[in-house]
Design a protein around this motif. Structure first.
Motif, PDB file in Angstrom:
ATOM      1  N   ARG A   1      42.305  45.436  37.190  1.00  0.00           N
ATOM      2  CA  ARG A   1      43.203  46.554  36.882  1.00  0.00           C
ATOM      3  C   ARG A   1      42.441  47.658  36.145  1.00  0.00           C
ATOM      4  NH1 ARG A   1      45.783  48.096  32.516  1.00  0.00           N
ATOM      5  NH2 ARG A   1      45.525  46.174  31.344  1.00  0.00           N
ATOM      6  N   LEU A   2      41.649  47.276  35.162  1.00  0.00           N
ATOM      7  CA  LEU A   2      40.883  48.259  34.395  1.00  0.00           C
ATOM      8  C   LEU A   2      39.798  48.918  35.245  1.00  0.00           C
ATOM      9  CD1 LEU A   2      40.633  46.427  30.959  1.00  0.00           C
ATOM     10  CD2 LEU A   2      42.105  48.365  31.575  1.00  0.00           C
ATOM     11  N   GLU A   3      39.183  48.159  36.154  1.00  0.00           N
ATOM     12  CA  GLU A   3      38.183  48.737  37.059  1.00  0.00           C
ATOM     13  C   GLU A   3      38.801  49.839  37.924  1.00  0.00           C
ATOM     14  OE1 GLU A   3      36.500  45.528  39.312  1.00  0.00           O
ATOM     15  OE2 GLU A   3      35.257  44.847  37.631  1.00  0.00           O
ATOM     16  N   GLN A   4      40.071  49.673  38.278  1.00  0.00           N
ATOM     17  CA  GLN A   4      40.774  50.677  39.075  1.00  0.00           C
ATOM     18  C   GLN A   4      41.273  51.848  38.229  1.00  0.00           C
ATOM     19  OE1 GLN A   4      41.098  50.725  42.465  1.00  0.00           O
ATOM     20  NE2 GLN A   4      39.733  48.958  42.383  1.00  0.00           N
ATOM     21  N   GLY A   5      41.262  51.668  36.914  1.00  0.00           N
ATOM     22  CA  GLY A   5      41.747  52.711  36.017  1.00  0.00           C
ATOM     23  C   GLY A   5      43.263  52.791  35.963  1.00  0.00           C
ATOM     24  N   TRP A   6      43.921  51.677  36.294  1.00  0.00           N
ATOM     25  CA  TRP A   6      45.384  51.638  36.312  1.00  0.00           C
ATOM     26  C   TRP A   6      45.928  51.142  34.979  1.00  0.00           C
ATOM     27  CZ3 TRP A   6      45.459  48.319  41.351  1.00  0.00           C
ATOM     28  CH2 TRP A   6      45.141  49.117  42.446  1.00  0.00           C
ATOM     29  N   SER A   7      46.995  51.773  34.511  1.00  0.00           N
ATOM     30  CA  SER A   7      47.734  51.226  33.374  1.00  0.00           C
ATOM     31  C   SER A   7      48.511  50.013  33.873  1.00  0.00           C
ATOM     32  CB  SER A   7      48.713  52.269  32.825  1.00  0.00           C
ATOM     33  OG  SER A   7      49.748  52.513  33.767  1.00  0.00           O
ATOM     34  N   GLN A   8      49.056  49.246  32.943  1.00  0.00           N
ATOM     35  CA  GLN A   8      49.890  48.115  33.355  1.00  0.00           C
ATOM     36  C   GLN A   8      51.086  48.600  34.155  1.00  0.00           C
ATOM     37  OE1 GLN A   8      50.784  45.947  29.755  1.00  0.00           O
ATOM     38  NE2 GLN A   8      48.946  44.697  29.937  1.00  0.00           N
ATOM     39  N   GLU A   9      51.644  49.725  33.768  1.00  0.00           N
ATOM     40  CA  GLU A   9      52.802  50.264  34.482  1.00  0.00           C
ATOM     41  C   GLU A   9      52.432  50.703  35.901  1.00  0.00           C
ATOM     42  OE1 GLU A   9      56.494  53.356  33.819  1.00  0.00           O
ATOM     43  OE2 GLU A   9      54.920  53.246  32.317  1.00  0.00           O
ATOM     44  N   ASP A  10      51.296  51.400  36.051  1.00  0.00           N
ATOM     45  CA  ASP A  10      50.827  51.798  37.383  1.00  0.00           C
ATOM     46  C   ASP A  10      50.641  50.577  38.269  1.00  0.00           C
ATOM     47  OD1 ASP A  10      50.650  54.505  36.643  1.00  0.00           O
ATOM     48  OD2 ASP A  10      48.516  54.347  36.148  1.00  0.00           O
ATOM     49  N   TYR A  11      49.956  49.593  37.729  1.00  0.00           N
ATOM     50  CA  TYR A  11      49.680  48.382  38.497  1.00  0.00           C
ATOM     51  C   TYR A  11      50.965  47.638  38.844  1.00  0.00           C
ATOM     52  CZ  TYR A  11      48.217  43.716  39.678  1.00  0.00           C
ATOM     53  OH  TYR A  11      48.079  42.523  40.309  1.00  0.00           O
ATOM     54  N   ALA A  12      51.861  47.511  37.889  1.00  0.00           N
ATOM     55  CA  ALA A  12      53.127  46.814  38.133  1.00  0.00           C
ATOM     56  C   ALA A  12      53.901  47.486  39.260  1.00  0.00           C
ATOM     57  CB  ALA A  12      53.964  46.772  36.859  1.00  0.00           C
ATOM     58  N   ASP A  13      53.923  48.819  39.279  1.00  0.00           N
ATOM     59  CA  ASP A  13      54.596  49.540  40.360  1.00  0.00           C
ATOM     60  C   ASP A  13      53.962  49.224  41.706  1.00  0.00           C
ATOM     61  OD1 ASP A  13      56.412  50.756  38.637  1.00  0.00           O
ATOM     62  OD2 ASP A  13      55.281  52.643  38.522  1.00  0.00           O
ATOM     63  N   ARG A  14      52.652  49.181  41.758  1.00  0.00           N
ATOM     64  CA  ARG A  14      51.934  48.885  43.001  1.00  0.00           C
ATOM     65  C   ARG A  14      52.193  47.454  43.476  1.00  0.00           C
ATOM     66  NH1 ARG A  14      47.516  52.657  43.767  1.00  0.00           N
ATOM     67  NH2 ARG A  14      47.452  54.077  41.997  1.00  0.00           N
ATOM     68  N   ALA A  15      52.315  46.536  42.513  1.00  0.00           N
ATOM     69  CA  ALA A  15      52.514  45.124  42.849  1.00  0.00           C
ATOM     70  C   ALA A  15      53.982  44.759  43.054  1.00  0.00           C
ATOM     71  CB  ALA A  15      51.911  44.239  41.759  1.00  0.00           C
ATOM     72  N   GLY A  16      54.886  45.637  42.627  1.00  0.00           N
ATOM     73  CA  GLY A  16      56.307  45.350  42.787  1.00  0.00           C
ATOM     74  C   GLY A  16      56.852  44.367  41.767  1.00  0.00           C
ATOM     75  N   VAL A  17      56.278  44.404  40.572  1.00  0.00           N
ATOM     76  CA  VAL A  17      56.762  43.553  39.478  1.00  0.00           C
ATOM     77  C   VAL A  17      57.002  44.438  38.256  1.00  0.00           C
ATOM     78  CG1 VAL A  17      55.580  41.480  40.314  1.00  0.00           C
ATOM     79  CG2 VAL A  17      54.430  42.963  38.678  1.00  0.00           C
ATOM     80  N   HIS A  18      57.635  43.894  37.243  1.00  0.00           N
ATOM     81  CA  HIS A  18      57.924  44.656  36.029  1.00  0.00           C
ATOM     82  C   HIS A  18      56.684  44.722  35.142  1.00  0.00           C
ATOM     83  CE1 HIS A  18      59.949  45.896  32.323  1.00  0.00           C
ATOM     84  NE2 HIS A  18      60.899  46.354  33.141  1.00  0.00           N
ATOM     85  N   ARG A  19      56.518  45.830  34.425  1.00  0.00           N
ATOM     86  CA  ARG A  19      55.357  46.010  33.563  1.00  0.00           C
ATOM     87  C   ARG A  19      55.223  44.904  32.525  1.00  0.00           C
ATOM     88  NH1 ARG A  19      53.971  46.609  28.851  1.00  0.00           N
ATOM     89  NH2 ARG A  19      56.080  46.954  28.136  1.00  0.00           N
ATOM     90  N   THR A  20      56.339  44.484  31.949  1.00  0.00           N
ATOM     91  CA  THR A  20      56.251  43.431  30.936  1.00  0.00           C
ATOM     92  C   THR A  20      55.787  42.112  31.545  1.00  0.00           C
ATOM     93  OG1 THR A  20      58.608  42.911  31.122  1.00  0.00           O
ATOM     94  CG2 THR A  20      57.958  44.480  29.411  1.00  0.00           C
ATOM     95  N   TYR A  21      56.063  41.913  32.829  1.00  0.00           N
ATOM     96  CA  TYR A  21      55.608  40.706  33.512  1.00  0.00           C
ATOM     97  C   TYR A  21      54.079  40.731  33.617  1.00  0.00           C
ATOM     98  CZ  TYR A  21      55.993  36.739  36.683  1.00  0.00           C
ATOM     99  OH  TYR A  21      55.913  35.499  37.248  1.00  0.00           O
ATOM    100  N   VAL A  22      53.521  41.897  33.957  1.00  0.00           N
ATOM    101  CA  VAL A  22      52.064  42.037  34.018  1.00  0.00           C
ATOM    102  C   VAL A  22      51.470  41.772  32.645  1.00  0.00           C
ATOM    103  CG1 VAL A  22      50.162  43.671  34.374  1.00  0.00           C
ATOM    104  CG2 VAL A  22      52.087  43.619  35.986  1.00  0.00           C
ATOM    105  N   SER A  23      52.063  42.332  31.620  1.00  0.00           N
ATOM    106  CA  SER A  23      51.586  42.113  30.256  1.00  0.00           C
ATOM    107  C   SER A  23      51.603  40.628  29.902  1.00  0.00           C
ATOM    108  CB  SER A  23      52.455  42.899  29.272  1.00  0.00           C
ATOM    109  OG  SER A  23      52.095  42.605  27.935  1.00  0.00           O
ATOM    110  N   ASP A  24      52.688  39.966  30.229  1.00  0.00           N
ATOM    111  CA  ASP A  24      52.803  38.529  29.942  1.00  0.00           C
ATOM    112  C   ASP A  24      51.733  37.721  30.675  1.00  0.00           C
ATOM    113  OD1 ASP A  24      54.993  39.034  28.338  1.00  0.00           O
ATOM    114  OD2 ASP A  24      56.472  38.336  29.805  1.00  0.00           O
ATOM    115  N   ILE A  25      51.463  38.071  31.915  1.00  0.00           N
ATOM    116  CA  ILE A  25      50.440  37.351  32.681  1.00  0.00           C
ATOM    117  C   ILE A  25      49.065  37.594  32.075  1.00  0.00           C
ATOM    118  CG2 ILE A  25      49.270  37.194  34.905  1.00  0.00           C
ATOM    119  CD1 ILE A  25      52.016  37.814  36.188  1.00  0.00           C
TER     120      ILE A  25
END
Length: 67
Positions: A15-39
């Protein structure tokens, strides 16, 4: 390192290599941002279906993400 730790480390690194925030990445993956944070913190144990969703924005397979 157990599988959750590997997933957490790989996910954060990619995620960091792509320069994506957790929110950006969560949107791309179709999951909630807090779920990404928890993982990334290792406090969630996602299903293999979710791991596939998490791998898709990186054009990886679930097994690649867990390697």
């Amino acid at each position: 390192m157990d599988v959750r730790q590997r997933l957490s480390a790989n996910l954060r690194r990619l995620r960091l290599e792509q320069g994506w925030s957790q929110e950006d990445y969560a949107d791309r993956a179709g999951v909630h941002r807090t779920y990404v944070s928890d993982i990334e913190r290792g406090s969630r144990n996602p299903t293999i279906t979710v791991v596939e969703k998490l791998a898709a924005p990186f054009a990886l397979t679930a097994s690649d993400l867990l390697a």
